[in-house]
Design a protein around this motif. Structure first.
Motif, PDB file in Angstrom:
ATOM      1  N   VAL A  16       0.840  -1.230   0.105  1.00 53.29           N
ATOM      2  CA  VAL A  16      -0.026   0.023   0.099  1.00 53.29           C
ATOM      3  C   VAL A  16       0.869   1.251   0.109  1.00 53.29           C
ATOM      4  O   VAL A  16       0.706   2.207  -0.714  1.00 53.29           O
ATOM      5  N   ILE A  17       2.028   1.239   0.832  1.00 60.55           N
ATOM      6  CA  ILE A  17       2.773   2.265   0.842  1.00 60.55           C
ATOM      7  C   ILE A  17       3.319   2.498  -0.627  1.00 60.55           C
ATOM      8  O   ILE A  17       3.369   3.648  -1.061  1.00 60.55           O
ATOM      9  N   LEU A  18       3.922   1.557  -1.115  1.00 62.34           N
ATOM     10  CA  LEU A  18       4.366   1.563  -2.466  1.00 62.34           C
ATOM     11  C   LEU A  18       3.429   2.172  -3.577  1.00 62.34           C
ATOM     12  O   LEU A  18       3.763   2.942  -4.427  1.00 62.34           O
ATOM     13  N   SER A  19       2.153   1.773  -3.355  1.00 63.53           N
ATOM     14  CA  SER A  19       1.091   2.353  -4.213  1.00 63.53           C
ATOM     15  C   SER A  19       1.027   3.697  -4.346  1.00 63.53           C
ATOM     16  O   SER A  19       0.442   4.376  -5.213  1.00 63.53           O
ATOM     17  N   GLN A  20       0.967   4.055  -3.022  1.00 65.61           N
ATOM     18  CA  GLN A  20       0.823   5.739  -2.870  1.00 65.61           C
ATOM     19  C   GLN A  20       1.980   6.421  -3.296  1.00 65.61           C
ATOM     20  O   GLN A  20       1.810   7.609  -3.857  1.00 65.61           O
ATOM     21  N   PHE A  21       3.213   5.776  -3.500  1.00 62.18           N
ATOM     22  CA  PHE A  21       4.469   6.544  -4.032  1.00 62.18           C
ATOM     23  C   PHE A  21       4.166   6.430  -5.527  1.00 62.18           C
ATOM     24  O   PHE A  21       4.365   7.619  -5.961  1.00 62.18           O
ATOM     25  N   PHE A  22       3.488   5.618  -6.103  1.00 64.61           N
ATOM     26  CA  PHE A  22       2.940   5.796  -7.526  1.00 64.61           C
ATOM     27  C   PHE A  22       2.015   6.817  -7.761  1.00 64.61           C
ATOM     28  O   PHE A  22       1.862   7.413  -8.775  1.00 64.61           O
ATOM     29  N   ARG A  23       1.107   6.809  -6.770  1.00 67.71           N
ATOM     30  CA  ARG A  23       0.129   7.934  -6.830  1.00 67.71           C
ATOM     31  C   ARG A  23       0.848   9.039  -6.876  1.00 67.71           C
ATOM     32  O   ARG A  23       0.246  10.046  -7.779  1.00 67.71           O
ATOM     33  N   GLY A  24       1.781   9.425  -6.056  1.00 72.84           N
ATOM     34  CA  GLY A  24       2.342  10.986  -6.335  1.00 72.84           C
ATOM     35  C   GLY A  24       3.023  11.280  -7.621  1.00 72.84           C
ATOM     36  O   GLY A  24       3.282  12.256  -7.962  1.00 72.84           O
ATOM     37  N   ILE A  25       3.776  10.106  -7.857  1.00 71.65           N
ATOM     38  CA  ILE A  25       4.461  10.228  -9.007  1.00 71.65           C
ATOM     39  C   ILE A  25       3.449  10.538 -10.278  1.00 71.65           C
ATOM     40  O   ILE A  25       3.594  11.473 -11.117  1.00 71.65           O
ATOM     41  N   ALA A  83      14.155  17.345 -13.977  1.00 67.53           N
ATOM     42  CA  ALA A  83      13.723  18.144 -12.865  1.00 67.53           C
ATOM     43  C   ALA A  83      12.271  17.980 -12.579  1.00 67.53           C
ATOM     44  O   ALA A  83      11.872  17.654 -11.345  1.00 67.53           O
ATOM     45  N   GLU A  84      11.479  17.813 -13.571  1.00 73.20           N
ATOM     46  CA  GLU A  84       9.870  17.094 -13.478  1.00 73.20           C
ATOM     47  C   GLU A  84       9.649  16.192 -12.736  1.00 73.20           C
ATOM     48  O   GLU A  84       8.826  15.668 -12.135  1.00 73.20           O
ATOM     49  N   VAL A  85      10.392  15.188 -13.311  1.00 74.05           N
ATOM     50  CA  VAL A  85      10.442  13.467 -13.051  1.00 74.05           C
ATOM     51  C   VAL A  85      10.769  13.563 -11.514  1.00 74.05           C
ATOM     52  O   VAL A  85      10.344  13.041 -10.660  1.00 74.05           O
ATOM     53  N   GLY A  86      11.970  14.430 -11.173  1.00 71.16           N
ATOM     54  CA  GLY A  86      12.529  14.255  -9.861  1.00 71.16           C
ATOM     55  C   GLY A  86      11.443  14.847  -8.888  1.00 71.16           C
ATOM     56  O   GLY A  86      11.314  14.354  -7.890  1.00 71.16           O
ATOM     57  N   LYS A  87      10.948  15.979  -9.121  1.00 67.93           N
ATOM     58  CA  LYS A  87       9.731  16.483  -8.281  1.00 67.93           C
ATOM     59  C   LYS A  87       8.534  15.617  -8.313  1.00 67.93           C
ATOM     60  O   LYS A  87       8.108  15.420  -7.203  1.00 67.93           O
ATOM     61  N   ALA A  88       8.307  14.802  -9.266  1.00 68.70           N
ATOM     62  CA  ALA A  88       7.202  13.851  -9.278  1.00 68.70           C
ATOM     63  C   ALA A  88       7.553  12.635  -8.310  1.00 68.70           C
ATOM     64  O   ALA A  88       6.795  12.391  -7.426  1.00 68.70           O
ATOM     65  N   PHE A  89       8.818  12.295  -8.218  1.00 70.12           N
ATOM     66  CA  PHE A  89       9.316  11.354  -7.120  1.00 70.12           C
ATOM     67  C   PHE A  89       9.092  11.784  -5.918  1.00 70.12           C
ATOM     68  O   PHE A  89       8.836  11.244  -4.763  1.00 70.12           O
ATOM     69  N   GLN A  90       9.589  13.289  -5.783  1.00 66.99           N
ATOM     70  CA  GLN A  90       9.340  13.872  -4.506  1.00 66.99           C
ATOM     71  C   GLN A  90       7.906  13.868  -4.088  1.00 66.99           C
ATOM     72  O   GLN A  90       7.670  13.715  -2.740  1.00 66.99           O
ATOM     73  N   TYR A  91       6.728  14.262  -4.793  1.00 64.56           N
ATOM     74  CA  TYR A  91       5.338  13.992  -4.574  1.00 64.56           C
ATOM     75  C   TYR A  91       5.270  12.437  -4.077  1.00 64.56           C
ATOM     76  O   TYR A  91       4.494  12.031  -2.941  1.00 64.56           O
ATOM     77  N   ILE A 138       7.173  10.616  -2.476  1.00 62.00           N
ATOM     78  CA  ILE A 138       7.390  10.159  -1.169  1.00 62.00           C
ATOM     79  C   ILE A 138       6.584  10.594  -0.206  1.00 62.00           C
ATOM     80  O   ILE A 138       6.264  10.111   0.941  1.00 62.00           O
ATOM     81  N   LEU A 139       5.876  12.074  -0.455  1.00 61.35           N
ATOM     82  CA  LEU A 139       5.082  12.664   0.319  1.00 61.35           C
ATOM     83  C   LEU A 139       3.934  11.884   0.503  1.00 61.35           C
ATOM     84  O   LEU A 139       3.263  11.760   1.548  1.00 61.35           O
ATOM     85  N   TYR A 140       3.200  11.358  -0.579  1.00 59.83           N
ATOM     86  CA  TYR A 140       2.099  10.649  -0.509  1.00 59.83           C
ATOM     87  C   TYR A 140       2.373   9.223   0.200  1.00 59.83           C
ATOM     88  O   TYR A 140       1.281   8.933   1.008  1.00 59.83           O
ATOM     89  N   THR A 192      15.569  10.044   0.972  1.00 56.85           N
ATOM     90  CA  THR A 192      15.858   9.776  -0.589  1.00 56.85           C
ATOM     91  C   THR A 192      14.909  11.180  -1.124  1.00 56.85           C
ATOM     92  O   THR A 192      15.567  11.808  -2.136  1.00 56.85           O
ATOM     93  N   ALA A 193      14.026  11.755  -0.563  1.00 60.35           N
ATOM     94  CA  ALA A 193      13.432  12.880  -0.849  1.00 60.35           C
ATOM     95  C   ALA A 193      14.341  14.277  -0.792  1.00 60.35           C
ATOM     96  O   ALA A 193      14.451  14.946  -1.655  1.00 60.35           O
TER      97      ALA A 193
END
Length: 543
Positions: free
Chosen positions: A88-97, A110-118, A120-122, A142-143
């Motif tokens: 579930v935690i991994l699925s929310q990581f994909f939701r943020g991406i 930069a945009e993909v990097g920021k998406a990965f930061q999203y 992590i937040l999710y 990692t964020a």
């Protein structure tokens, strides 16, 4: 030197996801081995692998080319395929991406990097009470690494490398944050899983084929096995129809006449079918007119009921009317034919197969609700590692479901017994919550590794009694461990002990054990039931 990748497109994203899946196929058993608790449920790596497999399959088969639409498909599949807390935690990581890449055909580093930061937040928000020293601690690190590399306008491969480096440094610190990790001499399994994911993305992005060939396998298993000693529709039949060009209503009309427990899962020009039938040949004969048939699987469910039919000396659970047509019904999770039968007999409408080492994906709950007859359902996860997945079902389906976060089977059984379909949802939740809270429950299994409990060594192969997630008793002999566990749970006011024996014990072995142990349990009446659960010799409930 390989040129920097400054713009990421859909093909790059596909390669990253395929690389991550390959990395997990290679590393998931090692991740499982990092489980600090000596019970056979160290499935963090497996749960993340299966969740990621749902993403990889969707992304590989999608006709989309844009990175944003691919990320969205991946996120949707991750949520539906999520297994266990780590999944579930991994699925929310994909939701943020997916949120970060929404609407984009291509994206800058930069945009993909920021998406990965999203992402992590999710992932961090997915857990109500984050604990330091876990995957979330590694995710935060990692964020920070990602943020630093994005500010320096690095290529995305370098962003990933920075995220991996900072994450690994934090992962090495996790034993200092959680005493259990330090005592076991390991790092956090979920954190190691996150590093594995990022490493796999980097491998895929750079074109390094380091994992085995992807095999997405079976992605949807839907409950529906009945507990009758004679089964009217004994053949569980599943298959995929490709180039599907028939309306779902027509398919449903034809198949409803041929069996029960029908589940139809449509996709892009394809349909997955699950049905219990007495004549699988007739089902396939009908289906061949709808398109091309693939991945045909037929199982005889009668084999799953052998134990129930043979257990003549085991007292039967009380039979209560099954409320399949009620406005309100119960969906319960269980592993084992015996537990499935008992839960259905005392009032559960549907059983989803799952438990320790067998965490069902979110899509199984969703499919059960969509294909059920009741207007609303109360879901009983009956395992702490399934509670988070059940919560995702609530987010997806809203008021159609309510979650009662039971963490073990005896709690689930008590809750079902307190359920009354004539009452409203609020009254039932109140009654069921009170019933499950009063349960004193434990489980008996075998230690899969050496461990230390309260400063004493518990060797691999010992029988251990687990209560509220901790090892309470242990012994080298099964009967002694069982007696210790019962006495640990029993109070001065206790009068009844219910024992549910697992698949590893024969009826005779279980009966003889209970007869021997019962001699020393003065004042306690012992009832024995066949549970059929894997890995656990006994589930224990004391009233």
């Amino acid at each position: 030197m390989k040129p920097s990748i400054d713009v990421i497109n859909g093909k790059d994203f596909r390669r990253m996801i395929a690389g991550a899946y390959g990395a997990f196929m290679r590393e998931h058993e090692y991740i499982n081995s990092l489980n600090v608790f000596p019970v056979p449920d160290g499935d963090t790596g497996t749960n993340m692998l299966l969740t990621l497999g749902a993403v990889a399959k969707a992304v590989a088969e999608a006709p989309d080319e844009g990175i944003g639409s691919l990320a969205r498909r991946g996120a949707d599949s991750a949520i539906m395929g999520a297994r266990g807390n780590s999944g579930v935690i991994l699925s929310q990581f994909f939701r943020g991406i997916a949120r970060g890449l929404s609407g984009k055909d291509t994206a800058t580093s930069a945009e993909v990097g920021k998406a990965f930061q999203y992402g992590i937040l999710y992932a961090y928000r997915a857990v109500a009470r984050p604990v330091e020293g876990t995957i979330l601690t590694v995710a935060k690190a990692t964020a920070k690494g990602t943020h630093r590399a994005v500010r320096e306008h690095a290529a995305f491969a370098d962003i990933l490398k920075e995220a991996i480096a900072t994450g690994q440094a934090e992962l090495r610190k996790t034993p200092d944050m959680l005493p259990a990790l330090k005592a076991a001499g390991v790092v956090d399994a979920g954190g190691q899983g996150l590093i594995c994911f990022l490493n796999g993305c980097l491998e895929g992005l750079e074109g390094r084929d380091c994992g085995p060939e992807a095999n997405f396998g079976h992605t949807l298993t839907v409950p529906g096995i009945t507990a009758d000693t004679t089964i009217a529709h004994p053949y569980c039949t599943e298959f995929i129809v490709k180039r599907f060009a028939v309306g779902l209503a027509e398919v449903k009309r034809q198949l409803e006449q041929l069996g029960e427990s029908l589940v139809l899962a449509p996709g892009e020009s394809m349909l997955k079918v699950h049905i219990h039938t007495a004549h699988p040949g007739d089902v396939l004969e009908s289906a061949i007119a709808w398109g091309t048939l693939h991945d045909i699987k037929i199982d005889n469910m009668a084999d799953q009921h052998r134990k129930i039919m043979e257990a003549e000396e085991v007292p039967a659970a009380p039979v209560v009317k099954n409320h399949a047509k009620a406005k309100l019904a119960v969906i319960s999770v269980a592993a084992g034919a015996g537990l499935t039968a008992i839960m259905q007999q005392i009032g559960a409408d549907m059983i989803i197969s799952g438990g320790q080492t067998m965490n069902p994906p979110v899509e199984e709950f969703v499919a059960a609700v969509h294909n059920g007859a009741a207007e609303q359902y109360i879901i009983l996860p009956n395992n702490k590692n399934i509670v988070l997945a059940a919560a995702q079902v609530k987010k997806l389906l809203g008021d159609r479901v309510a979650i009662l976060p039971t963490t073990n089977v005896p709690q689930g059984l008590a809750a079902i017994l307190a359920f009354n379909p004539e009452n409203n949802l609020e009254d039932n939740l109140q009654r069921m919550t009170a019933a499950q809270a009063a349960v004193k429950a434990g489980s008996l299994t075998m230690a899969v590794r050496d461990s230390t409990v309260e400063g004493r060594n518990v060797p691999e192969g010992s029988y251990i009694g687990v209560v509220n997630g901790s090892v309470a008793v242990w012994s080298g002999q099964l009967d002694i461990a069982l007696k210790k566990l019962i006495l640990y749970l029993a109070g001065t006011d206790s009068s009844m002990v219910s024992l549910y024996y697992g698949a590893e014990l024969s009826d005779r072995e279980a009966a003889e054990l209970v007869k021997e142990v019962g001699k020393e349990l003065q004042g306690l009446e012992v009832e024995l039931y066949f549970g059929g659960q894997p890995h656990y010799q006994f589930l224990v409930s004391v009233d």
